[in-house]
Structures are given as C-alpha cells and as structure tokens.
Design an enzyme around this catalytic site. Sequence first.
Site, PDB file in Angstrom:
ATOM      1  N   ILE A 162     -10.795 -39.199  23.499  1.00 14.54           N
ATOM      2  CA  ILE A 162      -9.378 -38.795  23.426  1.00 14.54           C
ATOM      3  C   ILE A 162      -8.961 -38.434  22.009  1.00 14.54           C
ATOM      4  O   ILE A 162      -7.798 -38.108  21.769  1.00 14.54           O
ATOM      5  CB  ILE A 162      -8.461 -39.909  23.960  1.00 14.54           C
ATOM      6  CG1 ILE A 162      -8.694 -41.216  23.206  1.00 14.54           C
ATOM      7  CG2 ILE A 162      -8.661 -40.102  25.439  1.00 14.54           C
ATOM      8  CD1 ILE A 162      -7.767 -42.342  23.614  1.00 14.54           C
ATOM      9  N   GLY A 163      -9.904 -38.480  21.055  1.00 12.52           N
ATOM     10  CA  GLY A 163      -9.565 -38.116  19.689  1.00 12.52           C
ATOM     11  C   GLY A 163     -10.767 -38.254  18.792  1.00 12.52           C
ATOM     12  O   GLY A 163     -11.799 -38.822  19.163  1.00 12.52           O
ATOM     13  N   GLY A 193     -11.897 -38.128  14.222  1.00 14.68           N
ATOM     14  CA  GLY A 193     -11.426 -38.082  12.842  1.00 14.68           C
ATOM     15  C   GLY A 193     -12.571 -38.250  11.886  1.00 14.68           C
ATOM     16  O   GLY A 193     -13.749 -38.177  12.256  1.00 14.68           O
ATOM     17  N   GLY A 194     -12.224 -38.522  10.616  1.00 14.64           N
ATOM     18  CA  GLY A 194     -13.221 -38.559   9.562  1.00 14.64           C
ATOM     19  C   GLY A 194     -14.263 -39.637   9.718  1.00 14.64           C
ATOM     20  O   GLY A 194     -15.397 -39.478   9.291  1.00 14.64           O
ATOM     21  N   GLY A 218     -15.049 -41.208  12.810  1.00 12.31           N
ATOM     22  CA  GLY A 218     -15.606 -41.365  14.138  1.00 12.31           C
ATOM     23  C   GLY A 218     -14.691 -40.854  15.223  1.00 12.31           C
ATOM     24  O   GLY A 218     -13.725 -40.138  14.969  1.00 12.31           O
ATOM     25  N   SER A 219     -14.997 -41.250  16.450  1.00 11.52           N
ATOM     26  CA  SER A 219     -14.282 -40.759  17.625  1.00 11.52           C
ATOM     27  C   SER A 219     -13.559 -41.893  18.323  1.00 11.52           C
ATOM     28  O   SER A 219     -13.894 -43.061  18.165  1.00 11.52           O
ATOM     29  CB  SER A 219     -15.277 -40.096  18.595  1.00 11.52           C
ATOM     30  OG  SER A 219     -15.970 -39.037  17.961  1.00 11.52           O
ATOM     31  N   LYS A 221     -11.924 -47.026  18.971  1.00  9.83           N
ATOM     32  CA  LYS A 221     -12.397 -46.156  17.893  1.00  9.83           C
ATOM     33  C   LYS A 221     -13.814 -46.569  17.526  1.00  9.83           C
ATOM     34  O   LYS A 221     -14.068 -47.702  17.104  1.00  9.83           O
ATOM     35  CB  LYS A 221     -11.498 -46.263  16.668  1.00  9.83           C
ATOM     36  CG  LYS A 221     -12.005 -45.408  15.497  1.00  9.83           C
ATOM     37  CD  LYS A 221     -11.254 -45.690  14.212  1.00  9.83           C
ATOM     38  CE  LYS A 221      -9.865 -45.126  14.271  1.00  9.83           C
ATOM     39  NZ  LYS A 221      -9.172 -45.256  12.963  1.00  9.83           N
ATOM     40  N   ASP A 236      -1.960 -41.126   4.532  1.00 10.03           N
ATOM     41  CA  ASP A 236      -2.328 -40.008   5.409  1.00 10.03           C
ATOM     42  C   ASP A 236      -1.315 -39.878   6.543  1.00 10.03           C
ATOM     43  O   ASP A 236      -1.676 -39.838   7.718  1.00 10.03           O
ATOM     44  CB  ASP A 236      -3.735 -40.212   5.958  1.00 10.03           C
ATOM     45  CG  ASP A 236      -4.346 -38.908   6.474  1.00 10.03           C
ATOM     46  OD1 ASP A 236      -3.775 -37.833   6.174  1.00 10.03           O
ATOM     47  OD2 ASP A 236      -5.374 -38.955   7.168  1.00 10.03           O
TER      48      ASP A 236
END
Length: 866
Positions: A515-516, A518-519, A521-522, A537, A632
């Site tokens: 579902i997403g 990033g830097g 991992g997933s 995550k 961020d």
Amino acid sequence: MGSLLFIPVIFFFLPLASSISYTEFIYPNFVASNIKFADNGGAFLFSRNKTYKAAIVNPLAKEGSFYFCVTHVPSNTIIWSANRNDPVSSTGNVNISSKGISITDRDGNLRWSTPQLQSAVYALRLTEIGNLVLLDRSNVSLWESFHYPTDTIVVGQSFPVGTVLLSSISSSDLSSSNYSFSVAASDAMLEWYGQIYWKLSMDPNAFINSNAVVEYMILNATGLYLLAHNSSVVVIEVVLPHSDFRIAKLESTGQFTVKSFSSAGWTQEFIGPVDSCQIPFFCGQVGLCNEDSATNSPSCSCPSSFHTVPPSLGGWGCKPIDHSIVLASPCNSSRGGEEIKSAAFSYLSLGYGIEYFAIDFSEPARYGENIPSCQALCSKECSCLGIFYGNTSGSCYMIKDRFGSIRQSSSFVNDLLGYVKVQVGSTPPRFNGEEKHNFPLAALILLPISGFLILLTLYFLWWRRRLFLKRIQIKLGNVSSRASVELDAFFIPGLPRRFSLEELAAATDNFKVQIGSGGFGSVFKGILPDKTVVAVKKITNLGIEGKKEFCTEIAVIGNIHHTNLVKLKGFCAQARERLLVYEYMNRGSLDRTLFGNGPALEWQERYDIAVGTARGLSYLHRGCEHKIIHCDVKPENILLHDSSQAKISDFGLSKLLAPEQSGLFTTMRGTRGYLAPEWLTNSAISEKTDVYSYGMVLLEVVSGRKNCTTRSHDHSLDGSDSSGCQSSSSTGLGLVYFPLFALEMHEQGKYLELADPRLEGRVTYEEVKKLVCIALCCVQEEPALRPSMDTVVSMLEGGIPLSQPRNESLNFLRFYGRRFTEASTIEEGNRNGSVIYSPTNALPSCMSGSNYFFSYMSSQQVSGPR
C-alpha cells in the site's frame, strides 16, 4: 439604602424561624442542625433558582456521619463538603457568625471552621453556580468555597495552579483518600502518595496548543481548558459536546472524570486513565492487574510466591506464601507495636514482563548497575520497598515509601525484572496441623549431595542451550554480528508489542498487498488474528545508521500518543528483519486524495486536515518530553482516517533533540519542494523547518495540486502566465511554481484565484485568504519570522488574529520560480536525449549559499524514509 435598613429586621427574626429554608442569603447568628432541618432534607439555604442547596447531609446513613455540603439539586450530587474528614452527629451544628462559618459537635467542640477573615461577615450567599461566599458590608468576598475544592469542580469554577482535589473514600464516605489531582505549570496530573501515574497531555483527546505557563484550569459548556496569560492562551484543551451543566471529579477509584447532566441523567464524557490497571492501588499492594480481553475489564491476582491477603486480616493485596518472611516496611513504621529492626534483607522476584506505573514518570536511581548492586542500593535505604531492574539497560529503579499494584506488560519484550524487599520474621506463625519435628540425620547427609547433583544438571542444560543458540546464529550468518543479536533483544521502557516475523508474514499474507513505499522500504496491509487491520512497514537496505534510526523510531513513537500522530502498535526485530506495525489509515495518504482523480476534497475537509496536521506538529515541537523535528512534512506523510482526520506519519525517523541541541543538525533530510532554505546554507535547523514544509503543504491543500506542476494538469489554473514561469520549448506546456503565483495573488488580493477549481465556488474569499496568509507566513525565508506551530494552530482556530507575511521575506520565491522553469526545461531536454542532466552541470555559478535552489536535487538524494 432602603434594602440596608430592612435587612436588620430579618437579622433578628432569622433565629426564631430556623426550620425555614432560605434563598440566596443567610445572615450571622444563624444556627442549623440536621434535626432542625430534617423536613427539608437538611437543607437550609438554596441558590436563587434552587439549582444548588447548602445542607447537612448523611450519605452513609448512620449516626456520626453528617457533613455540611453544597449539593446540585437536579442531580442530587455533592459538589463540596466542609467537614469531610471530621463528620458530626445529627445534633452537630453549623454556625454562621460575624467571624465566619464553624461546625461544632453535640458538646460544642469545634470540628471545622473557615480561616480568620479580614473583616466581619455581613452575609453568607449561595450563588447560582454553586459557590458559597462570605461577604462583608461592602459586598466584598471574604471567603469562597470555590477556593477550597474537595473532589469536584463545576462550570464557572476556576482551578488555579497549586490547588488540589482529593478523592473521597467512597460515595458514602466523604473522607479524603490518597489519590490527588492538581494543575502544574505545563500539565494537569494524578498522583498517589505524591507519585504521578497519569497526565492530561497523555490522553489522545487532549490537544496541546501552546507551551505557555499554565495559570489555571476551567470547565465550561464546551470543554475542559488549561489557560495561560489571563485566559488569552489555551495551553491544553479537551473539547466536549455542548452542555449547560457538567462536573469534573476525582473519583474514589482514582480516575479523573468529566460528566454532563441532563434530563436523561449523567453522561460520562471523559475519563483518565482509561485503563484501570494504570491506577496505582487497583489490586492492592503487590497485586497483579490483568486486562481480560474477553470482558474488556481488569482482574486481580497475585504473582508467583505470593497469595491474597484475606480481608479478615485487614489487608488488601498480596503477601509472600512463605509465612516466615514479611514485606519490608517503610521508615518509622512498625508491626504489632514492635519496631522492625534493620536486618539483612532479601528480595522476592516478581519475574519478567511486568510494569509499574511510577517508572513511566521517574528516572532510574542508577544506570549501568547489575541486580545485586541495585538490591544493595535498596537495602541501604529504609524507604525503599522494592526495585525494578532493566535487564538490557542496567537501569535501577527504586520504589519508595509505598508499593502499589503491578501489571502484566503489554509488550512481549519488556525486560523489567521486579523484586520486592522482604525480611525474615522473628516468630513465623504456625498453622493448624503444623508440628515441630527433629530434623532427620539422613537429610543432613542427602541434602548437600542432592544440591550438588542439581547444580551439575543445571550447568549441563545451560551448556546445551548455549550450543544450540550458537548453531542457530551460524545458520543466520550472525556469529560475528554482536550488534544484530543485541538489537533482537533491544529494550526501551514503554516499548510497544513485539511481533514475530511469522506473525507478520501470516497477517500480510506473506507481504502480498503493498500500500506504499519509501526510502527505507515498503508498506503492506495486514490483518492480525483479532481482526485488527494494520500497516506493516518492511524496512530494507538497513545499514548501521539504519539500525540506529530504527531503534530511535521505536523509542519515540512507542511513547507518543496524540490523536494527530500515527500510532505505532508494534515492531519486529528478528534475525536481520526489521518491521514496524502501525495503525491502519483507511483513506491512505493525503497526496492520493488531494491530487488523485477521485472526488475533490470539500473545503471543510481541507480545513480539518490543515488543523489536524498543525496540531500534530505542534505536539511534536512542544508537547513531547524532547523536541522532535519531523524534517519531511509532505502530503505523502499525512495519512487520513475516517471523517478526514489527519495523522502525521514517519516522525520517528527524524532527529530527537534536547533543547540545547536544537541548532545542531548535520544530515540533510526532506523532499524536493518542501525543503526550507536553511538546509542549504549551513544555518541552524530548528522546528521552523517543519513550519516551512507545512506552509508548502498548506498551499497544495488550497489549490488541490502540486506546487511544482504544469498547466496541463487536469485541474490547473486558467489565465495568463502571471507566475513568471516560461513554457518548455520541447513540450509547450505552461510551467507554474504555485508558491510564487500565490504570492502574486496575495499582493493583488485575488485569493479565489488560488482555490481548487473543482470546488466550483463552494468556498469563500475569506476562507481562502485565511489559509493562504498563514501558508505565506510559514514559508518566509527568515526562520525567525515564521510562526511557531502553536501560533499556527491558534490562528487557524481563531484564538489569535491572523498575521500578515512580510513581502520582503518572500522575494526569494520569485527567484525560485524562475529557476524552477529553467530546471524543468533542462530535465525535459534530458528526457528527449539531448543532454545528461546532473545537479553539478545545471548549477549556475551565481547559485551558492542561500541561492542554491533545492529543486535541482532529486528526492532520493534528500528525502528521508517514508
């Protein structure tokens, strides 16, 4: 003056008609007792509209338990009592004299009185809000019951810093117990014998709006508030449904509640702590509190080596099963009238996986200790009744003066070891059937041999276990990786639940639904066995620095609870796998909703998201024990739940700063388009960098599109290129740097030009102006000119007037707009194969220091983990 001449007539006749109840005022030389006013339920004075009454009440329904109280008539609730710790019999008297109020027993002995007053009393008044006031002839207040609260405060009553509520023993016994509620300079808290066990700021329904110094607490029709600066600043608020009458009360259970009353009866609106196992003495001394998931209610038991103290023996809690030892007593206490002499102490273990309420609010007595030295430290202090030892950190916590209940830890990795200090009794009690026998000679011979064999067996088992673990480590490739093994057993007080890799693999169907990403991992959707939906995550490419970030995220998020911050529910640190388990946000991230092709967010939803995000950042900056800078802030890191509730994610991967370190930040973090200028100038990084990023997000919330985009976007702006961006020669697409366009429309007062066209007029000029002005204030180049997030929240909610940005501090946006167009043109050329673009060959020589435009950097270079 006419009323003043008439009053002395009443003065002389009042004592003669003492069985009659009076309204609002009573004058000196008045005497009341329960017997005289039995027909009125002990009431002798009512407020003007009979909302409250002053009465002599007998809640325990037995002789010798009469109190002088103020009662809310519609609900028959006592809100104040005078002689709560010294009740009288039915023949006791309440006396109103020129010196004040006094309560005497049947023999005329004084049991309670108001303090010495500055002048003579002219009248006693009961106000319509329940305040009992002594007045002089000039109508000046000499004494008020509101200044001496017992266990309850009502709407309209101010509760200043330093004032204390003490709970009653029960609803029928008004005597004060050992639970207290008070307001301090930054928070409100509950204590048991001076030990904190709950703070208002911990509750998810409490919003922290400011770090100003609290002056007092009030309760009104809309909620509970901690105020500062003469009521001009709200520090903490608990917003509640509108109600004309509500009370805040410290219950006999040790919980602080807020309840409203209507014709339908009482409605509980707020309670803290919610978990009864957090109450210090819920299960008595050394009692073990367990949450029953089936009934959602706590139950009490005793740890191993302990059994329940029978109520017939006057105890409550647990005591050692071995009758030859007794729990250590605090300093200057005695047992059976004989002082316990200082002797050699021993310690009974409570085992692993337990928690104690005081540890969350106290520092260890020592760090880096071993268990024997921690116990020795406790043995030297007569006030110490037990210890809790952090097996991983070597932290030694001493429990002094009072030992309350313990609870089963909600974390599978809680490595706290608890020990209770005990002494050997001088004459161990004997029970029925026990007889004294001579010790057999055979036992004297066999016992040492048996002991030796047992020790030999234990050593063999330990050696086998060590060999087995070493083989497992070899299979995992971790024989030389001491850091990895230590991380698997990593412990921080307050750590959330620890999951096994097998549990999370099963929950996510072997990490099937992503579902997403990033830097680091997933993110995958998962469903736990209890049907709870979670977001998992899975962190990859974890170097040494990544391990540090991982541990920091657990430490930070696991101890932070706020309604606008995503909650960390657990983690996994197994072999080389590192996973974080979050609450699942069913509407995904803000960028998908804001920039997607689905229905447009309505203005109220956008406004709620803006306020919620601001509150979350405000809490990170001011509400936590340490200042937390997110670094961020962007739509991808703002997640949405039902009713557009906004929650900030990934803040645990930011730096955790002490106040004196707030200017020290060495690693560039963030995402292109949201980076504050100070990142690139070696200037100090502070919470104002988050304010800048929030301002950029707020502009996107207003427009419904990315700040850096083309005019060909599905819901782009119409009109001529007033932003200063040029068209790309290769594509002909109009490029817009929206922050610059927003500045120009602000200067021209054309705020509706900035609103998302999909709203089709469902937003007003003033509504857009408010958000745009706040956003431009946030993105000013000079950090000192940007408002704090506390101030942003206050402006959004209307608590303070709207500030106006300084145009000279926004001129850098014109430069950024021009460079955005140039950079976009170069990137378009690269995509057509004409040139290889890099930040180095695209950087003009004039762009250095504050002129370095952050859009030249790729998001992979500067973005932190998402």
